[in-house]
Motif scaffolding. Structure first.
Motif, PDB file in Angstrom:
ATOM      1  N   PHE A  90       0.600  -1.276   0.101  1.00  0.00           N
ATOM      2  CA  PHE A  90       0.368  -0.081   0.138  1.00  0.00           C
ATOM      3  C   PHE A  90       0.829   1.114  -0.498  1.00  0.00           C
ATOM      4  N   LEU A 120      -2.014  -2.524  -6.722  1.00  0.00           N
ATOM      5  CA  LEU A 120      -2.887  -2.403  -6.906  1.00  0.00           C
ATOM      6  C   LEU A 120      -3.635  -3.723  -5.724  1.00  0.00           C
ATOM      7  N   LEU A 168      -6.001   3.903   2.484  1.00  0.00           N
ATOM      8  CA  LEU A 168      -5.419   2.702   2.731  1.00  0.00           C
ATOM      9  C   LEU A 168      -5.080   1.525   4.073  1.00  0.00           C
ATOM     10  N   TYR A 169      -4.535   2.466   4.369  1.00  0.00           N
ATOM     11  CA  TYR A 169      -4.030   2.276   6.290  1.00  0.00           C
ATOM     12  C   TYR A 169      -5.196   1.368   7.234  1.00  0.00           C
ATOM     13  N   TRP A 206      -4.751  -5.328  -2.644  1.00  0.00           N
ATOM     14  CA  TRP A 206      -6.513  -4.971  -1.890  1.00  0.00           C
ATOM     15  C   TRP A 206      -6.712  -7.259  -2.847  1.00  0.00           C
TER      16      TRP A 206
END
Ligand code: SF4
Ligand code: SF4
Ligand code: SF4
Lengths: 266, 385
Positions: free
Chosen positions: B90, B141, B372-373, B145
């Motif tokens: 990320f 990504l 994201l985190y 993900w």
């Protein structure tokens, strides 16, 4: 330009590169682009060749430093810059120059000897794009906005240039200038025959490709009172080849393998 | 999963809001730059790349450093890193996006960026850089993900991800190598004209990236209920010190070649950076600070008792990160342009608008990283509950 923009948007649409957000940027600045392109629509990357056009296999220039003085150098610079709508910017940081003169030690930094012939100490040496036969600027340019013509002239397409300045990092002669701001306000007497540039693109000497196309010698050559000789380096009968045969000439940083087309008679 | 980024405490929203304000301010300056041109920056006819391209270069390294988690975890089956590999990926995503933004910020005609793809030019390194960066973004990504999603559903990650994960290893190396090739293939720039540039870029990246990740881990542990783990952090700290030493080694190799051969084209740039040239030495204090920080970071990280103390570790990582940031983010680019090809000295220093635009890009990166985190930690907390 319009064409460019359309294909740009199409591309942005299908781009899988995560750059989609650029269309937002495009929207924000499109007025600017149109305004900028409107005035430069005359800019042509290549010039229509008239019947009397001068042609060559590889154009080159010989600069006879023995015939130079400050006044001639000034005149050459003026002739070129006026003709090509090069702005006269006060801020040296944003300076645009196609041809200018400098000291021997700057033109030839690797050939600076402690006991240099006196004549060279203060002799003005004109420097300009060398139209290298093996041009690193062309190699570096990611859009082919800088390209080399069949006859060796390294030209620019101001409409394609993205202003990344990679070519400037690549040129080992500092021959290129970037439009850090809109140049048009700083052009005193605009020459309507030649395009002005917009901010954000690179420019440099074009060996007067637009003049060659109509049978004229470069402007600086005309203004040089015989100090500059312009001609076909591949033609053994040409004047420039005769001059090079009879005189010792040096080139700038020829050790880098760029193969400059500008020679200096010393 | 994305919805996890939209639920958070007051502090979370306040942080996002603060970032948005920073981005907004910087964007205002960017509009000014679009209007006036790049003349509002400190760049000039001789130093034609500056802060933006330097940040770009630095961040490509941060992005590439995710590989320092991927290799131990996936290739050497070092299980402990399973807990934080996604954090690395990320971080890479946020870093690559910042890279792209910095490139755009640096263009004189940004709306023509896609000319690079409309007129593909394989002999230009910038073309390849764009390809490898976009690819790396995509890989991280997809991998990050999907692995997180599988973890959330307590199933092993899909089989087709494996080849992609393996691909990400050489790909990470490629992004920083191609970025080095932007510089080291230019005939007239003695400072960059060295084969050790790409290895050095990678080494400094593998120090600065993991150093930053350690700081992020310590932060995540403090502000969330998820603990990235002491062992993980300690292992990372060893990666940092190896990377940092390798970086210094390559640097000293460069210094030796320039100083011993004494070829002016190579030596003058180093002289300019560390001692000043013809009375110009804006970057001298910066460069010595950078060296002092990097060396101090190495010393602290080499002493086991210091490294194991997480407060000291944090300081050492901050030193390493900042030191490399100055060296790569200020010295590397400007140093290559001074003196210029005519051997004249025209200096460069970023202007206020330029720095604000850069800060806004970093703000955007942190915004993306935070969200994201948040998703990542959210999944971890959900699993722990
Ligand atoms: S002098 Fe510079 S700009 Fe001109 S062709 Fe050679 S490398 Fe290109
Ligand atoms: S600034 Fe323009 S001409 Fe120069 S490399 Fe970039 S796109 Fe090509
Ligand atoms: S050849 Fe033409 S463009 Fe080049 S310096 Fe001379 S006048 Fe200027």
């Amino acid at each position: 330009m319009e064409n460019n923009r359309r294909s740009f948007l199409k591309f942005a649409g299908v781009s899988v590169l995560g750059l989609g957000s650029l269309s937002l940027l495009d929207g924000l600045t499109s007025d600017d682009v149109i305004a900028a392109s409107g005035q430069t629509s005359a800019a042509e990357a290549t010039y229509k060749q008239a019947a009397n056009a001068l042609t060559a296999q590889r154009w080159g220039m010989a600069i006879d430093t023995r015939k130079l003085n400050d006044r001639i150098c000034r005149n050459m610079e003026k002739a070129c810059h006026r003709l090509h709508n090069v702005p006269d910017l006060e801020n040296k940081k944003h300076e645009i120059k196609w041809i200018w003169d400098t000291e021997y030690k700057h033109a030839f930094p690797a050939k600076t000897d402690p006991f240099l012939a006196e004549r060279f100490e203060h002799l003005p040496i004109p420097v300009l794009c060398n139209h290298c036969a093996n041009p690193p600027c062309v190699q570096a340019c990611p859009t082919q906005a800088t390209f080399q013509r069949e006859d060796g002239i390294v030209l620019m397409d101001f409409h394609r240039c993205i202003g990344c300045r990679f070519c400037m990092a690549a040129c080992p002669y500092g021959s290129r200038s970037f439009n850090f701001r809109d140049p048009r306000e700083a052009i005193k007497n605009q020459n309507t025959e030649f395009p002005t540039r917009m901010k954000g693109v690179v420019e440099k000497c074009n060996f007067c490709a637009e003049r060659l196309a109509v049978g004229k010698q470069p402007a600086c050559v005309e203004a040089s009172k015989g100090a500059l000789i312009f001609g076909d380096l591949e033609d053994p009968q040409s004047e420039i080849r005769q001059v090079l045969k009879e005189n010792y000439a040096i080139r700038r940083k020829q050790n880098l393998g760029t193969n400059p087309s500008v020679y200096y008679l010393v | 999963m994305l919805e996890k980024a939209l639920k958070g405490s007051k502090a979370y929203w306040l942080w996002l809001f603060a970032l948005l304000v920073i981005i907004g301010v910087g964007f205002g300056f960017y509009l000014k730059q679009l209007d006036f041109g790049l003349g509002i920056t400190g760049m000039n006819r001789d130093v034609t790349w500056g802060f933006y391209i330097a940040q770009f270069t630095f961040l490509v390294g941060v992005a590439a450093s995710a590989v320092m988690l991927v290799i131990p975890y996936y290739l050497h089956n070092y299980k402990a890193f399973g807990k934080i590999t996604i954090m690395g990926e990320f971080l890479a995503i946020a870093a690559v996006i910042m890279c792209i933004l910095f490139i755009i910020a640096d263009l004189g005609q940004p709306m023509r960026l896609l000319n690079v793809l409309l007129y593909p030019t394989p002999h230009s390194m910038l073309f390849w850089d764009m390809i490898v960066l976009s690819g790396y973004l995509l890989i991280n990504l997809v991998v990050g993900w999907n692995v997180l999603d599988a973890e959330r559903n307590s199933v092993p990650p899909a089989k087709w991800l494996k080849p992609l994960i393996y691909l990400s290893v050489p790909w990470a190396v490629s992004i920083h190598t191609v970025t080095a090739f932007l510089y080291c293939g230019l005939p007239g720039r003695g400072f960059w004209l060295t084969a050790v540039l790409a290895p050095r870029f990678l080494a400094s990246a593998f120090a600065a990236g993991p150093a930053f990740l350690i700081l992020l881990c310590l932060l995540v542990r403090r502000v969330t209920n998820f603990d990235p783990g002491r062992e993980q952090i300690q292992t990372l700290s060893k990666v940092v010190v190896y990377g940092s030493i390798a970086n210094m080694f390559f640097f000293l190799c460069e210094v030796f070649v320039a100083m011993y051969s004494q070829i002016p084209e190579h030596l003058d740039h180093l002289k300019y950076l560390f001692f000043g040239l013809h009375g110009h030495g804006t970057l001298v204090p910066w460069m010595w600070t950078a060296m002092a920080l990097i060396v101090a970071g190495i010393v602290l990280l080499l002493i086991p008792s210091a490294r194991k103390n997480e407060a000291v570790l944090a300081v050492a990582c901050a030193f390493t990160f900042i030191g490399i940031w100055i060296d790569k983010g200020m010295g590397m680019v400007a140093g290559g342009f001074v003196p210029n090809p005519l051997h004249e000295v025209n200096e460069y220093f970023p202007t206020f608008p330029e720095v604000m635009i850069a800060v806004a890009v970093y703000g955007t990166g942190f915004l993306i990283l935070t969200m994201l985190y948040k998703v990542f930690v959210g999944v971890k907390e959900e699993l722990a509950a």
